[in-house]
Design a protein around this motif. Structure first.
Motif, PDB file in Angstrom:
ATOM      1  N   ALA A  68      -1.619   5.042   4.201  1.00 36.48           N
ATOM      2  CA  ALA A  68      -2.893   4.374   3.911  1.00 36.48           C
ATOM      3  C   ALA A  68      -3.407   3.674   5.163  1.00 36.48           C
ATOM      4  O   ALA A  68      -4.598   3.720   5.483  1.00 36.48           O
ATOM      5  CB  ALA A  68      -2.722   3.381   2.770  1.00 36.48           C
TER       6      ALA A  68
ATOM      7  N   GLU B 115      -4.686   6.486   7.592  1.00 35.61           N
ATOM      8  CA  GLU B 115      -5.884   7.205   7.131  1.00 35.61           C
ATOM      9  C   GLU B 115      -7.133   6.347   7.255  1.00 35.61           C
ATOM     10  O   GLU B 115      -8.175   6.806   7.695  1.00 35.61           O
ATOM     11  CB  GLU B 115      -5.731   7.584   5.652  1.00 35.61           C
ATOM     12  N   ASN B 116      -7.052   5.119   6.771  1.00 37.62           N
ATOM     13  CA  ASN B 116      -8.238   4.263   6.742  1.00 37.62           C
ATOM     14  C   ASN B 116      -7.787   2.808   6.680  1.00 37.62           C
ATOM     15  O   ASN B 116      -7.582   2.262   5.603  1.00 37.62           O
ATOM     16  CB  ASN B 116      -9.096   4.620   5.518  1.00 37.62           C
TER      17      ASN B 116
ATOM     18  N   VAL C 203      -9.260   0.047   7.074  1.00 37.21           N
ATOM     19  CA  VAL C 203     -10.117  -0.903   6.358  1.00 37.21           C
ATOM     20  C   VAL C 203      -9.851  -0.821   4.859  1.00 37.21           C
ATOM     21  O   VAL C 203      -9.621  -1.838   4.194  1.00 37.21           O
ATOM     22  CB  VAL C 203     -11.607  -0.641   6.652  1.00 37.21           C
ATOM     23  N   SER C 204      -9.849   0.392   4.338  1.00 35.18           N
ATOM     24  CA  SER C 204      -9.621   0.513   2.901  1.00 35.18           C
ATOM     25  C   SER C 204      -8.196   0.090   2.549  1.00 35.18           C
ATOM     26  O   SER C 204      -7.954  -0.468   1.485  1.00 35.18           O
ATOM     27  CB  SER C 204      -9.949   1.925   2.419  1.00 35.18           C
ATOM     28  N   ALA C 205      -7.249   0.328   3.465  1.00 32.80           N
ATOM     29  CA  ALA C 205      -5.880  -0.137   3.212  1.00 32.80           C
ATOM     30  C   ALA C 205      -5.849  -1.659   3.122  1.00 32.80           C
ATOM     31  O   ALA C 205      -5.229  -2.226   2.218  1.00 32.80           O
ATOM     32  CB  ALA C 205      -4.951   0.341   4.327  1.00 32.80           C
TER      33      ALA C 205
ATOM     34  N   TYR D 146      -8.322  -3.595   2.304  1.00 33.43           N
ATOM     35  CA  TYR D 146      -8.983  -3.970   1.052  1.00 33.43           C
ATOM     36  C   TYR D 146      -8.102  -3.670  -0.151  1.00 33.43           C
ATOM     37  O   TYR D 146      -8.353  -4.169  -1.233  1.00 33.43           O
ATOM     38  CB  TYR D 146     -10.316  -3.211   0.908  1.00 33.43           C
ATOM     39  N   SER D 147      -7.093  -2.808   0.015  1.00 34.07           N
ATOM     40  CA  SER D 147      -6.196  -2.491  -1.090  1.00 34.07           C
ATOM     41  C   SER D 147      -4.956  -3.373  -1.076  1.00 34.07           C
ATOM     42  O   SER D 147      -4.024  -3.145  -1.824  1.00 34.07           O
ATOM     43  CB  SER D 147      -5.766  -1.027  -1.024  1.00 34.07           C
TER      44      SER D 147
ATOM     45  N   LYS E 107     -17.620 -10.460   0.165  1.00 39.22           N
ATOM     46  CA  LYS E 107     -16.398 -10.444   0.974  1.00 39.22           C
ATOM     47  C   LYS E 107     -15.702 -11.806   0.946  1.00 39.22           C
ATOM     48  O   LYS E 107     -14.487 -11.888   1.077  1.00 39.22           O
ATOM     49  CB  LYS E 107     -16.739 -10.034   2.411  1.00 39.22           C
TER      50      LYS E 107
ATOM     51  N   ARG F 286     -16.625   4.840   1.332  1.00 40.68           N
ATOM     52  CA  ARG F 286     -16.001   5.721   2.311  1.00 40.68           C
ATOM     53  C   ARG F 286     -15.192   4.931   3.331  1.00 40.68           C
ATOM     54  O   ARG F 286     -14.125   5.370   3.740  1.00 40.68           O
ATOM     55  CB  ARG F 286     -17.059   6.546   3.040  1.00 40.68           C
ATOM     56  N   THR F 287     -15.689   3.791   3.758  1.00 41.68           N
ATOM     57  CA  THR F 287     -14.940   3.062   4.775  1.00 41.68           C
ATOM     58  C   THR F 287     -14.081   1.953   4.185  1.00 41.68           C
ATOM     59  O   THR F 287     -13.082   1.581   4.769  1.00 41.68           O
ATOM     60  CB  THR F 287     -15.868   2.441   5.831  1.00 41.68           C
ATOM     61  N   GLU F 288     -14.454   1.424   3.031  1.00 39.17           N
ATOM     62  CA  GLU F 288     -13.711   0.277   2.522  1.00 39.17           C
ATOM     63  C   GLU F 288     -12.904   0.578   1.268  1.00 39.17           C
ATOM     64  O   GLU F 288     -12.013  -0.175   0.902  1.00 39.17           O
ATOM     65  CB  GLU F 288     -14.681  -0.882   2.226  1.00 39.17           C
ATOM     66  N   GLY F 289     -13.242   1.675   0.599  1.00 44.18           N
ATOM     67  CA  GLY F 289     -12.638   1.879  -0.711  1.00 44.18           C
ATOM     68  C   GLY F 289     -11.610   2.985  -0.818  1.00 44.18           C
ATOM     69  O   GLY F 289     -10.731   2.926  -1.669  1.00 44.18           O
ATOM     70  N   LEU F 290     -11.695   4.012   0.039  1.00 45.46           N
ATOM     71  CA  LEU F 290     -10.879   5.193  -0.201  1.00 45.46           C
ATOM     72  C   LEU F 290     -10.270   5.744   1.075  1.00 45.46           C
ATOM     73  O   LEU F 290     -10.793   5.570   2.155  1.00 45.46           O
ATOM     74  CB  LEU F 290     -11.750   6.300  -0.824  1.00 45.46           C
ATOM     75  N   SER F 291      -9.129   6.428   0.906  1.00 43.32           N
ATOM     76  CA  SER F 291      -8.593   7.271   1.971  1.00 43.32           C
ATOM     77  C   SER F 291      -9.075   8.677   1.660  1.00 43.32           C
ATOM     78  O   SER F 291      -8.541   9.337   0.770  1.00 43.32           O
ATOM     79  CB  SER F 291      -7.064   7.233   1.979  1.00 43.32           C
TER      80      SER F 291
END
Lengths: 323, 504
Positions: free
Chosen positions: A190, A193-194, A196-198, A200-201, B305, B346-351
């Protein structure tokens, strides 16, 4: 990736390995002798361990160029500890500790202070090489090696396998379990891959990056233990030969299997060792084989990058339509 | 359409994948006019600008400037056609002086690597350019030390450095300016207009349209819905906000809830961050949906945020179940029971390269594992159950997220939140790029969630906030317009968010 696509890739890999093996065998039947296969697997063990550690760093989408230098420092630390009469376990522990320490330092600088990974690890690698000269002013160390039992790591056997290969398999199993079977593996992927999203997770992104570098340093020093055990002496340039094969193995594996993973890295290492061993057997000078490894690395990077492979595909299809 | 246009775009169409960003757009621009482009995000105005500036090439239609047909299609072609663009956040080199920035890329008359950079000449040319305007700024100063408006002026001069510039595009130039700085920018625009330049001006602020523009064009859903003279719209004869917003079919939204007695879960008291938002008081209860409407730049994004621990407040406090809480990271907010469905999935929510199971479980790896090891079978079953609950189409758990449509990607983000089993759900811009069917499903899920958790929806789509939330408030330039209320009309909410009138 779907199951069938993965199966195709595995079959393709086995096919390529067979073709390479047959080519070398046709040139020199000794290639497929038991003795040579064992030598090949031992060689693969050293490079494979370094590549395993590097896999974690590549998964979090960073680069570590320090591990060859760190490995040299680990080798000299271990050699010195043996020379001054410390027990083998302490000596190996000391060598591994050096790797862990440098790895954590890399991780802290890259993850916490956001320093650029390539330059930072070039610097820490240089630092480690500098430190490795302290023990003996740069001369190689082999005092007490024969008595210490270190060489048994190379010569001994375990469950019918040479010990180095058993160590590689054990490390790969553990690494695979972490990266593919545990929650931490998910966090590593995670993060890569991303990030930022990691974040946020709730994934501890910085800790994962630091851990990846620490694992890389540790594995590099484990690999150098095997190398020193097989050569019978620790020297300040021991680690330098790890750099390219490790990167080539990770990227070749990724190109073969579509993503970076422990099995992919093992497959990449195997391919590299197969070629290097074959060239040695055919008495091709080492500078040629270096050139060939480098070429393979570039091809692997190109194959791994969807833009490059896409461009090649587009160029090929254009050529077809022209013809 | 008018025939006297200097720039005339006709029947412009542009498609990205299966999204039609522009369809059959006609647009005319005269010499010596300031023409405002209006529209909510995704309405098509930036696509039009990117076609004009050569970043995208058009799929259909024709572009004529002074009667001559231009294909554009590359930035070079746009520059040659005399189109100068000032981006929303101009890329200037902070260490170089204003003059050097203006002539960046053409420091020397002579080509070649070794050609000497003539600093004196550059300074002289920059001063000459500046002297065309009634503005005084120090062009010798490094751009990094300049004020926002001076940087904007440098960016405009950079765009106008070419002799042939005849159309100037300004993309939200005032977004970072103070009221006084704005006036000196407007002064510059008036001068340019008097010199015969045609100016396209993009903004989110309607008050500026009345202040500076001669005409305006409203975009909605990829179409030009109206072009009017500003004086026609003065006095409320034409409602620009109504032009900007779609009339959404009512049945997309689930029925509202009358419950007001739900348990208080999440509260904000006097929450503020310097220059972003201030004085936010919110109470989120179970059983109802709280809505906050605010345009881009209203502080909505920063507020969301801050509620989730990505940013920390300067003033005020947050309370969860009555206890004061302080989130230093999203990890802490998640642990406490707050989940954010971010505005930019796309940038904040998912891989995007990973599959549905990975993305569904990644925000709660503790639940997805036992003793540190992943429970593959159970995670798959859980992901399948959630995929059914959010109605994921197609229900392919092994497929990487990039292989799903926008609406279905958003459903996965919601599934990820459901897997987390939080007490507070914050939805930011929940339906950007989401088709109508998936929208209804997502609104239904919000309603469903509100039975057991507090739900807050924050959006720049007024109808969405009004349609789905039980209590609403608008955020305008960082300040709440009144307190969240049940008996606000849609028009009140709209005007409060766009014009800043406090509701009653």
């Amino acid at each position: 990736m779907t199951r069938s696509a993965l199966l195709v890739r595995i079959l393709a890999f086995v096919g390529v390995v067979c073709v390479i093996a047959l080519l070398f065998w046709s040139q020199n039947p000794a290639f497929l002798s038991t003795g040579n296969i064992r030598a090949l697997l031992r060689h693969m063990s050293v490079n494979g361990l370094a590549a395993l550690g590097l896999t974690f760093v590549i998964v979090v989408r960073h680069y570590d160029l320090s591990f060859p230098g760190v490995a040299s420092f680990g080798a000299m630390t271990m050699g010195w500890l043996i020379a001054v009469g410390q027990p083998l376990a302490v000596a190996i522990g000391g060598g591994l500790f050096v790797g862990l320490l440098f790895g954590l330092a890399n991780g802290a600088m890259v993850a916490r202070f956001k320093l650029p990974d390539i330059v930072t690890t070039i610097a820490t690698g240089g630092l480690a090489i500098g430190f490795s000269y302290f023990y003996s002013n740069g001369t190689s160390i082999s005092k007490n090696f024969f008595m210490s039992g270190l060489l048994d790591i190379n010569d001994g056997r375990f469950l019918g396998m040479d010990r180095p290969f058993a160590i590689l398999l054990g490390a790969a199993l553990l690494g695979g379990l972490i990266l593919h079977g545990s929650r931490f593996g998910r966090a590593f992927y995670a993060t890569g891959e991303n990030p930022v999203s990691a974040y946020y997770s709730g994934v501890p992104v910085r800790a994962m990056i630091a851990a990846a570098f620490a694992i890389c340093g540790l594995c590099a020093c484990l690999s150098i233990v095997l190398l020193v055990a097989s050569s019978g002496a620790a020297n300040v340039s021991a680690g330098t030969q790890l750099l390219m094969p490790a990167f080539a193995a990770v990227y070749l594996g990724s190109a073969l299997f579509g993503r970076t993973s422990i099995p992919a890295t093992l497959a990449g290492t195997m391919m590299m060792s197969l070629m290097l061993n074959g060239f040695t057997l055919l008495a091709i000078p080492y500078f040629y084989s270096d050139a060939i490894v480098s070429t393979v690395l570039i091809l692997a990077i190109a194959g791994f990058d969807p833009r490059v492979s896409g461009a090649i595909r587009a160029a090929l299809s254009r050529k077809e339509t022209l013809a | 359409m008018e025939t006297d246009s200097f720039l005339s775009m006709r029947g412009i169409g542009k498609t990205f994948g299966d999204v039609r960003a522009l369809r059959e757009v006609d647009f005319g621009l005269r010499r010596g006019e300031i023409h405002a482009l209006l529209g909510v995000n995704g309405a098509g105005k930036s696509t039009l600008i990117k076609i004009l500036s050569g970043v995208y090439s058009k799929d259909a239609g024709s572009i004529r400037i002074a009667g001559e047909e231009f294909a554009l299609g590359t930035p070079r072609a746009a520059i040659d056609a005399g189109i100068a663009v000032v981006q929303q956040h101009p890329e200037l080199v902070g260490d170089l002086s204003g003059a050097e920035n203006i002539f960046l890329g053409q420091e020397s008359e002579r080509p070649g690597f070794l050609a000497r950079v003539d600093h004196a000449e550059i300074r002289r040319k920059a001063q000459a350019l500046l002297s065309r305007f009634p503005i005084e700024i120090d062009l010798g100063k490094p751009v990094g030390e300049m004020s926002a408006v001076d940087r904007e002026i440098v960016a405009i001069l950079h765009a106008l450095r070419l002799e042939n510039a005849r159309i100037l595009i300004l993309d939200e130039p005032t977004s970072t300016l103070t009221e006084r700085e704005k006036q000196s920018l407007f002064g510059m625009m008036e001068t340019l207009k008097a010199q015969g330049l045609a100016i396209i001006y993009i903004t989110h602020h309607l008050d500026e349209v009345f202040e500076i523009a001669d005409r305006f064009t409203v975009f909605r859903g990829g179409r030009n819905v109206a072009t009017h003279r500003v004086d026609e719209a003065r006095g409320g004869a034409i409602s620009i906000p109504n032009l900007m917003l779609d009339t959404v079919a009512g049945h997309v939204f689930p029925p509202h809830s009358d419950r007001t007695d739900g348990q208080v879960v999440f509260e904000a008291r006097g929450l503020g961050r310097t220059d972003e938002f201030r004085g936010i008081d919110l109470t989120a209860r179970k059983g109802e949906i709280l809505g906050i409407f605010g345009l881009v730049g209203s502080g909505l994004d920063e507020l969301s945020k801050t509620l989730f621990g990505v940013l920390q407040p300067d003033t005020g406090e947050l309370r969860l179940h009555g206890q004061p809480v302080m989130f230093r990271s999203p990890a802490q907010a998640l642990k406490a029971g707050v989940f954010l469905v971010p505005g930019d999935r796309r940038t904040e929510g998912l891989s995007m390269q990973e599959d549905v199971v990975f993305n569904t479980t990644v925000a709660n790896l503790g639940r997805a594992s036992a003793g540190g090891f992943l429970r593959f079978g159970r995670n798959r079953r859980d992901a399948m159950a959630l995929a059914e609950r959010v109605d994921l189409q197609p229900r392919k758990l092994n497929r990487p997220l990039r292989g799903f449509s926008g609406g279905n990607q958003q459903k996965v983000v919601v599934a990820k939140g459901l897997y987390r089993q939080s007490d507070v759900y914050i939805f930011v811009e929940p339906t950007v790029g989401v088709d109508i069917g998936a929208r209804a499903k997502i609104y239904g899920l919000m309603r469903e969630l509100s039975e057991t958790a507090a739900v807050i929806v924050m959006s720049s789509d007024c109808d969405e906030v009004f349609g789905v939330a039980d209590r609403c408030v608008a955020l305008y330039k960082g300040a709440p317009m009144g307190s969240p209320s049940r008996d606000l009309t849609r028009d009140h909410l709209l005007h409060a968010g766009i014009m800043g009138d406090p509701a009653r």
